[in-house]
Scaffold this motif. Structure first.
Motif, PDB file in Angstrom:
ATOM      1  N   TYR A  13       0.794  -1.341  -0.124  1.00 23.34           N
ATOM      2  CA  TYR A  13       0.000  -0.024  -0.042  1.00 23.34           C
ATOM      3  C   TYR A  13       0.761   1.424  -0.021  1.00 23.34           C
ATOM      4  CZ  TYR A  13       1.252   0.876   4.714  1.00 23.34           C
ATOM      5  OH  TYR A  13       1.857   1.191   6.148  1.00 23.34           O
ATOM      6  N   LEU A  23      -9.849   5.956   0.755  1.00 21.46           N
ATOM      7  CA  LEU A  23      -9.535   4.772   0.399  1.00 21.46           C
ATOM      8  C   LEU A  23      -9.622   4.155  -1.023  1.00 21.46           C
ATOM      9  CD1 LEU A  23      -8.063   1.861   1.075  1.00 21.46           C
ATOM     10  CD2 LEU A  23      -9.999   1.224   2.303  1.00 21.46           C
ATOM     11  N   ILE A  49      -5.314   6.787   0.658  1.00 19.65           N
ATOM     12  CA  ILE A  49      -4.824   5.480   1.041  1.00 19.65           C
ATOM     13  C   ILE A  49      -4.930   4.605  -0.294  1.00 19.65           C
ATOM     14  CG2 ILE A  49      -4.916   3.413   2.529  1.00 19.65           C
ATOM     15  CD1 ILE A  49      -6.504   5.497   4.404  1.00 19.65           C
ATOM     16  N   VAL A  78      -6.240  -0.529   7.262  1.00 17.51           N
ATOM     17  CA  VAL A  78      -6.828   0.761   8.049  1.00 17.51           C
ATOM     18  C   VAL A  78      -6.384   0.782   9.426  1.00 17.51           C
ATOM     19  CG1 VAL A  78      -8.954   1.980   8.754  1.00 17.51           C
ATOM     20  CG2 VAL A  78      -8.566   1.325   6.452  1.00 17.51           C
TER      21      VAL A  78
END
Ligand code: MLT
Length: 259
Positions: A13, A23, A49, A78
């Motif tokens: 990520y 996200l 993200i 997360v």
């Protein structure tokens, strides 16, 4: 940039910028690289993200994957990055299917929802059979099978050749086990149409005017079903709006998120 130990996988990520968390969930068989062009224009206002989903891009593959597996991966991600605020989910195509599963399981974690070039309907029997046949061919001949089959449908007629070539190569390089796992997860996903009326967070539906995979009519089904949702049809784009029209995509997304 980093990997997160989540739900039994080391998920690749990236996190960029600061502000409200957003996200981004890419499509099949793509990777977080598809959001590259929107990082610079959005990073000053939002925390972006951007994972590579399990088995795709730079994240390793496992067997036995469902939409719920992808959601559990994301919830773990997360947690690993310490993000506790309500989240905006932006899901493109398969990323949208995962976003629906996220709504089913964690609606309370959501701030807003953006459904891009995706559909609420599950697979017809013909599409399910096609997924099974494609998985067989990928097992035999590798991910190039999917790259070759998808490349002409992925982009609108105006997309430059170098963009097509780059993404054909990236798709062909994807781990075949990850491709097969995603095909199976998509085949088995539930119909999300019954969920639409239950969605309570502000929702934006985006679609490329020339999307040949999830055309504007499928976007209208979501828009009409989700109370109070907004619909943006982006000219000059096919299924890959953030790659084909990044500035227009950033404009509609930013306007929505700040609105
Ligand atoms: C995608 O872009 O994620 C796929 O085309 C979705 C699908 O195959 O249903």
């Amino acid at each position: 940039m980093a990997t997160a130990d989540t739900n039994g996988v080391k998920l690749y990520y990236e996190v960029h910028g600061s502000g409200e968390p957003v996200l981004f969930l890419h499509g099949f068989p793509l990777s977080g690289r598809m959001w590259q062009a929107i990082v610079q224009p959005m990073r000053d206002a939002f925390t972006l993200i951007i994972p590579d989903l399990r088995g795709l891009g730079r994240s390793p593959a496992t067997e036995g994957v469902s939409m719920a597996t992808y959601v559990d991966d994301l919830v773990g991600l997360v947690r690993v990055i310490g993000e506790t605020r309500p989240i905006t989910l932006v899901g493109l195509s398969m990323g949208g299917y995962i976003a629906f599963e996220f709504v089913r399981r964690h609606a309370d974690r959501l701030r807003t929802l953006v459904l891009t070039d995706t559909r609420a309907e599950n697979d017809t029997p013909e599409v399910k059979q096609n997924r099974i046949d494609t998985a067989e061919r990928v097992r035999k001949d590798g991910s190039r099978v999917v790259a070759d089959a998808m490349i002409d449908k992925l982009f609108g007629p105006q997309a430059p050749t170098d963009l097509r070539t780059r993404w054909r190569d990236l798709m062909a390089d994807t781990d075949p086990d990850g491709v097969i796992a995603a095909l199976t997860a998509m085949r088995d996903r539930p119909d999300s149409r019954p969920l639409l009326a239950e969605i309570r967070v502000p929702t934006l539906v985006v679609v490329g005017a020339d999307d040949a995979i999830t055309p504007p009519n499928t976007a209208r089904v979501m828009h009409q079903g989700i109370p109070g949702s907004q619909l943006e049809i982006i000219p000059g784009a096919g299924h890959m709006v953030p790659l084909e029209q990044p500035q227009r995509f950033v404009d509609v997304l930013t306007r929505f998120l700040k609105g």
